[in-house]
Design a protein around this motif. Structure first.
Motif, PDB file in Angstrom:
ATOM      1  N   THR A  33       0.827  -1.212   0.000  1.00  0.00           N
ATOM      2  CA  THR A  33       0.000   0.000   0.000  1.00  0.00           C
ATOM      3  C   THR A  33       0.859   1.258   0.000  1.00  0.00           C
ATOM      4  OG1 THR A  33      -0.226  -0.348   2.383  1.00  0.00           O
ATOM      5  CG2 THR A  33      -2.066  -1.028   1.015  1.00  0.00           C
ATOM      6  N   ASP A  34       0.225   2.365  -0.333  1.00  0.00           N
ATOM      7  CA  ASP A  34       0.912   3.658  -0.360  1.00  0.00           C
ATOM      8  C   ASP A  34       1.162   4.148   1.066  1.00  0.00           C
ATOM      9  OD1 ASP A  34       0.945   3.715  -3.083  1.00  0.00           O
ATOM     10  OD2 ASP A  34      -0.993   4.728  -3.231  1.00  0.00           O
ATOM     11  N   PRO A  35       2.157   4.947   1.265  1.00  0.00           N
ATOM     12  CA  PRO A  35       3.065   5.509   0.262  1.00  0.00           C
ATOM     13  C   PRO A  35       4.175   4.563  -0.188  1.00  0.00           C
ATOM     14  CG  PRO A  35       3.648   6.319   2.444  1.00  0.00           C
ATOM     15  CD  PRO A  35       2.416   5.470   2.625  1.00  0.00           C
ATOM     16  N   TYR A  36       4.319   3.411   0.475  1.00  0.00           N
ATOM     17  CA  TYR A  36       5.474   2.558   0.160  1.00  0.00           C
ATOM     18  C   TYR A  36       5.354   1.956  -1.238  1.00  0.00           C
ATOM     19  CZ  TYR A  36       9.424  -0.474   1.430  1.00  0.00           C
ATOM     20  OH  TYR A  36      10.643  -1.101   1.503  1.00  0.00           O
ATOM     21  N   GLY A  37       4.177   1.369  -1.505  1.00  0.00           N
ATOM     22  CA  GLY A  37       3.919   0.879  -2.859  1.00  0.00           C
ATOM     23  C   GLY A  37       4.681  -0.371  -3.252  1.00  0.00           C
ATOM     24  N   GLY A  38       5.070  -1.182  -2.243  1.00  0.00           N
ATOM     25  CA  GLY A  38       5.733  -2.450  -2.569  1.00  0.00           C
ATOM     26  C   GLY A  38       7.241  -2.317  -2.625  1.00  0.00           C
ATOM     27  N   ALA A  39       7.917  -3.433  -2.353  1.00  0.00           N
ATOM     28  CA  ALA A  39       9.378  -3.413  -2.310  1.00  0.00           C
ATOM     29  C   ALA A  39       9.956  -2.940  -3.640  1.00  0.00           C
ATOM     30  CB  ALA A  39       9.915  -4.795  -1.951  1.00  0.00           C
ATOM     31  N   PHE A  40       9.308  -3.290  -4.737  1.00  0.00           N
ATOM     32  CA  PHE A  40       9.796  -2.871  -6.052  1.00  0.00           C
ATOM     33  C   PHE A  40       8.919  -1.792  -6.673  1.00  0.00           C
ATOM     34  CE2 PHE A  40      11.613  -7.098  -5.403  1.00  0.00           C
ATOM     35  CZ  PHE A  40      12.952  -6.805  -5.615  1.00  0.00           C
ATOM     36  N   LYS A  41       8.024  -1.258  -5.860  1.00  0.00           N
ATOM     37  CA  LYS A  41       7.199  -0.112  -6.278  1.00  0.00           C
ATOM     38  C   LYS A  41       6.231  -0.427  -7.419  1.00  0.00           C
ATOM     39  CE  LYS A  41       9.609   1.730  -3.204  1.00  0.00           C
ATOM     40  NZ  LYS A  41       9.028   1.392  -1.882  1.00  0.00           N
ATOM     41  N   VAL A  80      -1.684 -11.827  -6.061  1.00  0.00           N
ATOM     42  CA  VAL A  80      -0.858 -11.795  -4.863  1.00  0.00           C
ATOM     43  C   VAL A  80       0.551 -11.387  -5.262  1.00  0.00           C
ATOM     44  CG1 VAL A  80       0.275 -13.294  -3.177  1.00  0.00           C
ATOM     45  CG2 VAL A  80      -2.166 -13.570  -3.648  1.00  0.00           C
ATOM     46  N   GLU A  81       1.139 -10.504  -4.500  1.00  0.00           N
ATOM     47  CA  GLU A  81       2.552 -10.194  -4.731  1.00  0.00           C
ATOM     48  C   GLU A  81       3.411 -10.878  -3.686  1.00  0.00           C
ATOM     49  OE1 GLU A  81       4.103  -6.223  -5.936  1.00  0.00           O
ATOM     50  OE2 GLU A  81       5.108  -6.188  -3.994  1.00  0.00           O
ATOM     51  N   MET A  82       4.327 -11.722  -4.131  1.00  0.00           N
ATOM     52  CA  MET A  82       5.403 -12.185  -3.261  1.00  0.00           C
ATOM     53  C   MET A  82       6.460 -11.083  -3.281  1.00  0.00           C
ATOM     54  SD  MET A  82       5.102 -15.222  -1.955  1.00  0.00           S
ATOM     55  CE  MET A  82       3.360 -15.657  -1.912  1.00  0.00           C
ATOM     56  N   MET A  83       7.029 -10.802  -2.132  1.00  0.00           N
ATOM     57  CA  MET A  83       8.029  -9.741  -2.167  1.00  0.00           C
ATOM     58  C   MET A  83       9.247 -10.189  -2.991  1.00  0.00           C
ATOM     59  SD  MET A  83       9.620  -7.407   0.841  1.00  0.00           S
ATOM     60  CE  MET A  83       8.054  -6.826   1.469  1.00  0.00           C
ATOM     61  N   PHE A  84       9.668 -11.417  -2.777  1.00  0.00           N
ATOM     62  CA  PHE A  84      10.688 -12.040  -3.619  1.00  0.00           C
ATOM     63  C   PHE A  84      10.165 -13.432  -3.995  1.00  0.00           C
ATOM     64  CE2 PHE A  84      13.104  -8.804  -1.552  1.00  0.00           C
ATOM     65  CZ  PHE A  84      14.199  -8.521  -2.362  1.00  0.00           C
ATOM     66  N   ALA A  85      10.461 -13.858  -5.192  1.00  0.00           N
ATOM     67  CA  ALA A  85      10.009 -15.181  -5.635  1.00  0.00           C
ATOM     68  C   ALA A  85      10.463 -16.273  -4.676  1.00  0.00           C
ATOM     69  CB  ALA A  85      10.552 -15.476  -7.037  1.00  0.00           C
ATOM     70  N   ASP A  86      11.613 -16.061  -4.051  1.00  0.00           N
ATOM     71  CA  ASP A  86      12.164 -17.075  -3.151  1.00  0.00           C
ATOM     72  C   ASP A  86      11.187 -17.461  -2.047  1.00  0.00           C
ATOM     73  OD1 ASP A  86      15.411 -16.646  -3.834  1.00  0.00           O
ATOM     74  OD2 ASP A  86      14.133 -14.912  -4.110  1.00  0.00           O
ATOM     75  N   PHE A  87      10.297 -16.528  -1.684  1.00  0.00           N
ATOM     76  CA  PHE A  87       9.408 -16.798  -0.554  1.00  0.00           C
ATOM     77  C   PHE A  87       8.161 -17.577  -0.968  1.00  0.00           C
ATOM     78  CE2 PHE A  87      11.093 -12.375   0.718  1.00  0.00           C
ATOM     79  CZ  PHE A  87      12.336 -12.918   1.005  1.00  0.00           C
ATOM     80  N   VAL A  88       7.988 -17.764  -2.255  1.00  0.00           N
ATOM     81  CA  VAL A  88       6.837 -18.536  -2.712  1.00  0.00           C
ATOM     82  C   VAL A  88       6.990 -19.997  -2.269  1.00  0.00           C
ATOM     83  CG1 VAL A  88       7.670 -19.242  -5.004  1.00  0.00           C
ATOM     84  CG2 VAL A  88       5.248 -18.755  -4.658  1.00  0.00           C
TER      85      VAL A  88
END
Ligand SMILES: Cc1ncc(C[n+]2csc(CCOP(=O)(O)OP(=O)(O)O)c2C)c(N)n1
Ligand SMILES: Cc1ncc(C[n+]2csc(CCOP(=O)(O)OP(=O)(O)O)c2C)c(N)n1
Ligand SMILES: [Mg+2]
Ligand SMILES: [Mg+2]
Lengths: 337, 304, 337, 304
Positions: A33-41, A80-88
């Protein structure tokens, strides 16, 4: 579409369009969510525009895919967004044993429109647990699709299509691609042009018009495509070796038909993938090509994968392990007589 | 006991007994987990559920299904792989789905899923809830806590029905659970209710549930109901390593052993006969087609 | 070794021997202690003999593999029993991101002797979430080995070797095999004999002495071997087609050398595996054989996998989906001229 | 404050500041998470740890490592991929190992692993413990609960050091955690201790820890220590969406801003200079070889 759009912006716009088109579509993930908008924006601005649909979750990969599965069961759709694929890896059970199974194991076709986006790959120095290419681990599961974005494919079309199929899916997104530019329709760069061919979601064919047959057919997923382009340019300019590049967006059940004619004419095929060898997309495709093109190839299909080791954090060590443009051109050259 | 409740208790009982009998005769392929001794839990709870509530059942789910749908034939057909099977014979005993009722065989997996449906209900169908049945042993799974956390954070209408039978397969609860279910609910600020479902009656447990379940519907957030119950039978087909005296005690305390009288005998005979007829009917059917029974397939939510 | 020993008893004896030989070896799993002795009774008696080493855990697949990882870090060894292979999905992160990574990602070789035993496959009517063949999902991870037991391989030797390598490993055990008989050394049955060849843990070669070259080389993991034997017998007796069967115990990095000579002489290869197609062991091996035997095969290597669907619970539906002896013999016949 | 403690606080502080500076200058490949504001936690805790205790650190682990090993050069070399790197440049900022000290970048994963080492210690090296650092946000992961349950069941010498800084990446704790850490420990019957580590001093927190940590060693079972702390810097390189006034407040309350005087200035200058020298040293080194530094590789437990 903006003239020069970064892939991150393109993805952001595609997600925005999907959310706007369907108010039963949810977007779930950590810190999205905003303002961060995700690790990769990638999700920047979306929670502001769609506050009801964009849900930030705790750090619970299995749980949040479970939430998405529940939303889908109840008639919604979820990305769904995984922050990094590794965590899937933490959600493997929810994806394989719940989402995919539910589509058919109750004796009815049950739509499970759940898409798990996975920022994938190395070349960012994040180290061994944040740099893997895990696509292969999800191949060949009934009712589970695996896609990978590319600089050529339209992600809005991809998400619409994937969600419309009602089959759970993983969409891998090369992290380095995020900051790269989308290729405008038809134009890969100043040298190569591209077309999308074959069944949805299409295979991008990148070539120089008028050269046929090429010396070699290259096949890569979207994340490798940029490196393949560099190799193709170098091969053409320095070695006068011509390549035609095929970039399918779908990795499970990759369509063969678009590739076969050129592969047969060239007689030489190199498949390149990120990630280590062993039970991979490329090896499986190579086997299929050997079968489909029996008697028509000049030599075995060659597969280029990462070295058999973890992805180190230090740039110079990482480079030794991962597939580089130079690895690709050297492989093509070795097959050239 | 209200005759309808007793009928349902007995239907489940005779269904499960018939199943063990079919197993012993080698007529069942695969596995099954009977809910002998635990019948009161779904019989108490099910009338409090709305047809459009979600229910997530588990490996020991025959009672959950029967108490909600009164469909022994569809269930038996599923377990035996015969025509008219709930899940077309694909799922088997552990994988049933009928509309918003759904079971799976992987422990703990359905809690986050149930929370997801509860998120949907909270937003789009207020007043409905998602109920998830879970055993005491399944509290070993991390997914349970991920789900409770989100359900509590988002005040979701999630009803966690814990069937605490004191054992998981062969493992006594004390060997697998540190602390208590109550403490685990409290950890997430989730309301907890202890309900004794070991007796033959279901109206006392049901009455205890009525208010709290209604509050879940009205947005009070998740509720963990811990049913004290007993597994009177084996874990699955015939595996029960509990010592003989414990099994004797369980049998003596079993609700079925504690009921008698002409009304009981009448209903008992009635349901026994009903199940016998179902067995005759279903075992005579052709093999399952792989497609869910028509009435299952046609399910639509009452309103969405 | 008992003259006629069931594979379950053999496994039990192998685990007992391993525990007796090393008091730093732990055995972990759900319901594995006496009197229950595990869902498939493989660990029966072991907790009575080795009470300190055999630890029953809560229902926490990720957690218990984590415990095993910790024990290994502290200089112990651990064998973990998954009750069903399907649940190893819950431990994917602990296996791939912790156990395997730790071996090399700290810039030193760190022994991680952790073995995860996975009762695998269908044909027992347990339904879609208890019948999968998930071997392929673990292939090609650096420092993660994948094995499968067979009626021919000695499991005591297998466990000793796997633990000795210090690399985390999965050992898949076909559930139907448990109740079958181990084949006494050298003798597959009244018709076929077998030898173990190639590098540890060896590839079983099952054949009729004196017939060379065979018409077809079959390659299968241990769980398919019995069905392959049935097919071979039928092919020989009814069709006079001779097959030589190769059963490697190691699935990742399967040794090619033991297979290549016969495959080249036969010119025809069929690889059979349980589980659905897509990113599989068989496809990868097929690609390697196409490459290694370029120009020497009479036709493409053929791969037989399960149908693209879940494994149904009902016996007659399950049978349609899974690979049967008949599927194997039909495939061999189709390639025979 | 004891000058050695202050020295260590300042070493960590200047190390992290130097790192952000190197980042800003584009000299760091990859990512890193600094522990600015949280220095007191490892400085308070580390002297209570035995060299042969296991320590599991996480993504924000520089302070954990420095407080235990006083090795800024090895750590900086690891982060910059230079010779003499703790993990040979393979692991990077999030993956350090030195004997029984080990960090990983996947949240929650190390809790069951730590419990596994604690199982070993309980049985084979009584008196030692396994300490695992974990952030507040990581309590979203199911693995945490699977580990706590087993650690409590088996009374393992596990010390869970929770760095509760009120935030996880961009998410305030309240948006991700229902209930409390204390409640979650209680759920498993695990002892919980709240320690304020927001001040500049470390002796008060350390004194509060001494007895309870000793009890863990003596077999009392696991202990969850909840350190109240503050993340004064960004999550990783420069990402901090917290509002300006909150950041101002954090900076004003930061321990570093609250200390002064000639002794402080002297030690501050000393450690700043030490770190500057380390930066000069390490940035002049050749690239990492992929092999851990010799002194790391030669580690052996004191006794086993
Ligand atoms: C993830 C997972 N692990 C293990 C199993 C095997 N299993 C099936 S039922 C069961 C015991 C469950 O105990 P509990 O939750 O108390 O329910 P009960 O059987 O007592 O009703 C186990 C271990 C499973 N189905 N799923
Ligand atoms: C399994 C997993 N999910 C997500 C992440 C990405 N991630 C890294 S740090 C972090 C926040 C952790 O918050 P907290 O536990 O409070 O620790 P803090 O950063 O505040 O020290 C996240 C989400 C991760 N590393 N691992
Ligand atoms: Mg139970
Ligand atoms: Mg935090």
């Amino acid at each position: 579409m903006a003239a020069r759009q970064r892939v991150a912006e393109h993805l952001n716009a595609a997600l925005g369009a999907a959310l706007a088109a369907d108010d039963r579509l949810y977007l779930l993930g950590q810190d999205i969510t905003d303002p961060y908008g995700g690790a990769f924006k990638i999700t920047r601005g979306l929670s502001t525009r769609f506050p009801r649909q964009v849900v930030a979750t705790p750090i619970s990969e299995a749980g949040l895919v479970g939430i998405a599965n529940g939303l889908a069961l109840a008639g919604n759709r979820a990305i769904v967004e995984m922050m990094f694929a590794d965590f899937v890896t933490l959600a493997f059970d929810q994806i394989v044993n719940f989402a995919a199974k539910s589509v058919s194991m109750y004796g009815q076709r049950l739509p499970m429109p759940v898409v798990v986006r996975c920022p994938t790959g190395g070349r960012r120095g994040y180290g061994p647990t944040h740099s893997q290419s895990l696509q292969k681990h999800f191949l060949g599961v009934p009712d589970l699709d695996v896609y990978e974005i590319s600089p050529f494919h339209d992600c809005a079309d991809l998400f619409t299509g994937v969600l419309g199929r009602g089959v759970p899916a993983l969409v891998f997104e090369d992290k380095v691609l995020y900051t790269g530019l989308r290729r405008p329709p038809g134009t890969a760069d100043d040298l190569f042009r591209y077309d999308l061919v074959g069944p949805w979601p299409g295979t991008a064919v990148v070539r120089i018009a008028g050269i046929d047959p090429p010396d070699c057919v290259l096949i890569t997923p979207g994340g490798v495509a940029e490196r393949a382009l560099v190799a193709m340019r170098e091969l053409l300019i320095s070695r006068e070796i011509t390549c035609e590049l095929y970039v399918p967006a779908r990795l499970d059940r990759t369509a063969l038909e678009p590739i076969l004619p050129a592969a047969a004419r060239a007689g030489q095929v190199v498949i390149v993938e990120d990630g280590t060898a062993g039970g991979t997309w490329a090896a499986d495709l190579a086997h299929q090509l050997h079968t489909a093109l029996w008697g028509q190839l000049r030599g075995p299909v060659r597969v280029v994968s990462a070295a058999d080791g973890v992805v180190p954090a230090a740039a110079h060590l990482e480079e030794e392990v991962l597939v580089q443009a130079g690895t690709i051109s050297a492989t093509v050259q070795r097959g050239h007589r | 006991m209200n005759p309808d409740d007793l009928r349902m208790m007995l239907l489940i009982r005779h269904f499960e007994l018939a199943l063990l009998d079919l197993f012993a005769r080698g007529e069942v392929h695969g596995t099954t987990h009977t809910c002998l001794g635990q019948e009161a839990v779904p019989v108490a709870l099910s009338p409090l559920l709305d047809p459009d509530d979600f229910v997530f059942s588990n490996h020991r789910g025959h009672g959950h299904y029967l108490a909600r749908f009164d469909d022994p034939a569809g269930l038996l057909a599923e377990i035996l792989g015969r025509d008219g099977a709930v899940s077309g014979g694909v799922g088997g005993s552990q994988h049933l789905r009928r509309g918003r009722h759904l079971s799976t065989g992987v422990q703990g997996e359905s809690l986050p899923v149930a929370a997801g449906t509860a998120l949907h209900l909270a937003r789009s169908e207020p007043g409905r809830l998602a109920c998830v049945y879970v055993g005491d042993g399944t509290w070993g799974e991390g997914a349970v806590y991920e789900a409770l956390n989100m359900a509590a954070l988002w005040r979701l209408p999630l009803l966690v029905a814990v069937e605490h039978n004191g054992i998981a397969q062969s493992t006594p609860t004390g060997a697998a659970m540190a602390g208590t279910i109550a403490g685990r609910a409290a950890a997430f600020g989730v309301e907890h209710l202890h309900v004794d479902a070991t007796g033959p009656g279901v109206s006392v447990p049901r009455d205890a549930l009525t208010g709290p379940v209604e509050r879940v519907r009205r947005g009070a957030g998740p509720l963990v109901v811990e049913f004290a119950t007993r597994r009177a039978g084996p874990h699955s087909k015939g595996d029960d390593p509990r010592p003989a005296d414990e099994l004797d005690r369980l049998r003596a305390e079993d609700w079925y052993a504690r009921l008698d009288g002409p009304e009981f005998d009448r209903l008992d005979a009635e349901q026994r006969a009903r199940v016998a007829a179902v067995v005759r009917d279903v075992t005579a059917r052709p093999p399952a087609t792989g497609r869910a029974a028509a009435e299952v397939e046609q399910w639509q939510p009452v309103s969405v």
